[in-house]
Design a protein around this motif. Structure first.
Motif: not given
Length: 92
Positions: A8-21
């Motif tokens: 779960l933390p990896d999925m959330v982090k990946a999605r946040v990074e996608d949105l941020y970048n």
């Protein structure tokens, strides 16, 4: 349960990074559309008089295609969000 806690933390982090970048914001897309319309108008000015009507038709078709592409990207983002939500729900 441990696998969920690990994933779960990896999925959330990946999605946040996608949105941020993400490279394009709504304002940029709108600016690109305005720029494209201005360039289309300039191209129409350059069209020879005898082909001006045909050139105008082609430009209208191009602008309509650009709108379809924009809508398709919005649709794809929506579907990706649904998939991500479903995947998250299945993990929980």
């Amino acid at each position: 349960m441990d696998s969920i806690k690990a994933t779960l933390p990896d999925m959330v982090k990946a999605r946040v990074e996608d949105l941020y970048n993400a490279q394009l914001s709504d304002e940029e897309v709108l600016a690109h559309m305005v720029d494209m319309k201005a360039k289309a108008a300039r191209l129409l000015e350059l069209a020879v008089d005898e082909h001006r009507d045909e050139a105008a038709d082609v430009l209208r078709e191009l602008l309509e295609l650009a709108q379809r592409v924009r809508r398709s990207y919005v649709d794809m983002a929506y579907r990706q969000g649904l998939r991500d939500g479903h995947d998250l729900k299945s993990l929980l």
